[in-house]
Write a protein that holds these residues in place. Sequence first.
Motif, PDB file in Angstrom:
ATOM      1  N   TYR A  32       2.664  -0.533  -8.404  1.00 19.13           N
ATOM      2  CA  TYR A  32       3.594  -0.387  -7.296  1.00 19.13           C
ATOM      3  C   TYR A  32       3.971  -1.759  -6.768  1.00 19.13           C
ATOM      4  O   TYR A  32       3.138  -2.674  -6.735  1.00 19.13           O
ATOM      5  N   ILE A  34       5.794  -3.397  -3.198  1.00 16.52           N
ATOM      6  CA  ILE A  34       5.936  -2.976  -1.804  1.00 16.52           C
ATOM      7  C   ILE A  34       6.600  -4.091  -1.008  1.00 16.52           C
ATOM      8  O   ILE A  34       6.356  -5.274  -1.277  1.00 16.52           O
ATOM      9  N   TYR A  36       6.983  -5.459   2.957  1.00 14.19           N
ATOM     10  CA  TYR A  36       6.518  -5.382   4.334  1.00 14.19           C
ATOM     11  C   TYR A  36       7.350  -6.335   5.187  1.00 14.19           C
ATOM     12  O   TYR A  36       7.793  -7.384   4.723  1.00 14.19           O
ATOM     13  N   PHE A  46       5.132  -1.607   6.943  1.00 19.17           N
ATOM     14  CA  PHE A  46       5.620  -1.084   5.664  1.00 19.17           C
ATOM     15  C   PHE A  46       7.111  -0.765   5.763  1.00 19.17           C
ATOM     16  O   PHE A  46       7.580  -0.147   6.728  1.00 19.17           O
ATOM     17  N   ASP A  49       8.477   1.151  -0.839  1.00 17.90           N
ATOM     18  CA  ASP A  49       7.783   0.797  -2.066  1.00 17.90           C
ATOM     19  C   ASP A  49       8.560   1.326  -3.264  1.00 17.90           C
ATOM     20  O   ASP A  49       9.485   2.119  -3.126  1.00 17.90           O
ATOM     21  N   LYS A  93       0.453  -3.661  -6.052  1.00 23.83           N
ATOM     22  CA  LYS A  93      -0.830  -3.005  -6.302  1.00 23.83           C
ATOM     23  C   LYS A  93      -0.915  -2.685  -7.778  1.00 23.83           C
ATOM     24  O   LYS A  93       0.071  -2.294  -8.396  1.00 23.83           O
ATOM     25  N   GLY A  95      -3.616  -0.642  -9.302  1.00 30.68           N
ATOM     26  CA  GLY A  95      -4.647   0.349  -9.597  1.00 30.68           C
ATOM     27  C   GLY A  95      -5.881   0.262  -8.746  1.00 30.68           C
ATOM     28  O   GLY A  95      -6.637   1.218  -8.659  1.00 30.68           O
ATOM     29  N   GLY A  96      -6.111  -0.860  -8.112  1.00 26.51           N
ATOM     30  CA  GLY A  96      -7.302  -0.976  -7.289  1.00 26.51           C
ATOM     31  C   GLY A  96      -7.004  -0.638  -5.851  1.00 26.51           C
ATOM     32  O   GLY A  96      -6.035   0.057  -5.538  1.00 26.51           O
ATOM     33  N   PHE A  97      -7.836  -1.095  -4.961  1.00 25.59           N
ATOM     34  CA  PHE A  97      -7.663  -0.813  -3.544  1.00 25.59           C
ATOM     35  C   PHE A  97      -6.839  -1.877  -2.832  1.00 25.59           C
ATOM     36  O   PHE A  97      -6.244  -1.609  -1.808  1.00 25.59           O
ATOM     37  N   THR A  99      -4.013  -4.718  -1.884  1.00 24.45           N
ATOM     38  CA  THR A  99      -2.604  -5.064  -2.002  1.00 24.45           C
ATOM     39  C   THR A  99      -2.513  -6.579  -1.994  1.00 24.45           C
ATOM     40  O   THR A  99      -3.115  -7.235  -1.147  1.00 24.45           O
TER      41      THR A  99
ATOM     42  N   TYR B  48     -12.408  -3.266   1.645  1.00 21.00           N
ATOM     43  CA  TYR B  48     -11.849  -1.911   1.774  1.00 21.00           C
ATOM     44  C   TYR B  48     -12.967  -0.900   2.000  1.00 21.00           C
ATOM     45  O   TYR B  48     -14.005  -0.927   1.314  1.00 21.00           O
ATOM     46  N   LEU B  55     -16.064   0.208  -0.555  1.00 23.98           N
ATOM     47  CA  LEU B  55     -15.841   0.333  -1.991  1.00 23.98           C
ATOM     48  C   LEU B  55     -15.397  -0.958  -2.658  1.00 23.98           C
ATOM     49  O   LEU B  55     -15.462  -1.071  -3.890  1.00 23.98           O
ATOM     50  N   GLY B  99      -6.649   6.193  -3.141  1.00 23.37           N
ATOM     51  CA  GLY B  99      -6.101   6.166  -4.483  1.00 23.37           C
ATOM     52  C   GLY B  99      -5.058   5.085  -4.678  1.00 23.37           C
ATOM     53  O   GLY B  99      -4.552   4.502  -3.722  1.00 23.37           O
ATOM     54  N   PRO B 100      -4.721   4.784  -5.928  1.00 25.28           N
ATOM     55  CA  PRO B 100      -3.797   3.689  -6.252  1.00 25.28           C
ATOM     56  C   PRO B 100      -2.381   3.915  -5.745  1.00 25.28           C
ATOM     57  O   PRO B 100      -1.632   2.973  -5.570  1.00 25.28           O
ATOM     58  N   GLU B 101      -1.994   5.168  -5.500  1.00 17.37           N
ATOM     59  CA  GLU B 101      -0.648   5.433  -4.994  1.00 17.37           C
ATOM     60  C   GLU B 101      -0.556   5.224  -3.489  1.00 17.37           C
ATOM     61  O   GLU B 101       0.512   5.376  -2.909  1.00 17.37           O
ATOM     62  N   ASN B 102      -1.674   4.854  -2.891  1.00 16.14           N
ATOM     63  CA  ASN B 102      -1.717   4.624  -1.448  1.00 16.14           C
ATOM     64  C   ASN B 102      -1.132   3.258  -1.145  1.00 16.14           C
ATOM     65  O   ASN B 102      -1.830   2.243  -1.138  1.00 16.14           O
ATOM     66  N   THR B 103       0.171   3.186  -0.917  1.00 12.26           N
ATOM     67  CA  THR B 103       0.830   1.901  -0.718  1.00 12.26           C
ATOM     68  C   THR B 103       1.120   1.609   0.745  1.00 12.26           C
ATOM     69  O   THR B 103       1.278   0.458   1.122  1.00 12.26           O
ATOM     70  N   GLU B 104       1.221   2.635   1.580  1.00 13.01           N
ATOM     71  CA  GLU B 104       1.603   2.417   2.965  1.00 13.01           C
ATOM     72  C   GLU B 104       0.374   2.314   3.837  1.00 13.01           C
ATOM     73  O   GLU B 104      -0.378   3.276   3.994  1.00 13.01           O
TER      74      GLU B 104
END
Lengths: 111, 116
Positions: A32, A34, A36, A46, A49, A93, A95-97, A99, B48, B55, B99-104
């Motif tokens: 992704y 994004i 900001y 935000f 995206d 991003k 795949g991880g946590f 950004t 995070y 995690l 999850g990875p789609e968590n962009t906002e």
Amino acid sequence: GESVGLHLPTLSVQEGDNSIINCAYSNSASDYFIWYKQESGKGPQFIIDIRSNMDKRQGQRVTVLLNKTVKHLSLQIAATQPGDSAVYFCAEKSGGFKTIFGAGTRLFVKA
Amino acid sequence: GAGVSQSPRYKVAKRGQDVALRCDPISGHVSLFWYQQALGQGPEFLTYFQNEAQLDKSGLPSDRFFAERPEGSVSTLKIQRTQQEDSAVYLCASSPYTGPENTEAFFGQGTRLTVV
């Protein structure tokens, strides 16, 4: 390695004109991208995206374009207003946590 | 307000002091992030949490930095023996998603730490 960078640190536009903020990235594995917006003294907000398998996505007065061939991302703001004055960050991003943010472009809107 | 709240807004610490920065995320948000933003730079990821579980702490610069979220809501970022290079704005963000789609993510206003 992972990096997200911007072409121009400062952009000045006339109120009512369209703004285009550009960004280059190096990580082809990003899932992704994004955008900001950060106003002075505030945290980033935000905007929009885009998933890596898309080329274009539109929001309210904003459009993000993704060119994977040249690893380029842009944010277009239509009819720029004084309230759009801020620093804009592109981020990615993969795949991880986390950004990963670029360094930012400051947008000035002239009345 | 229902936004992310951080306190204090400003903190001045003498070099060598310990500091604790607090983050109250939006109620019910599962994900919580800490970022460090140096002057004129973009935010850099620190750590995070998903609920109370930390995690990812890969961005913490040294073992002087410690974060916790014991009950899955409020989080504290602690910096021990502060040094001048720790001077920055510390941003907290929360999100209802994982999850990875968590962009906002929803960011607080940050705590500006100045080490003198």
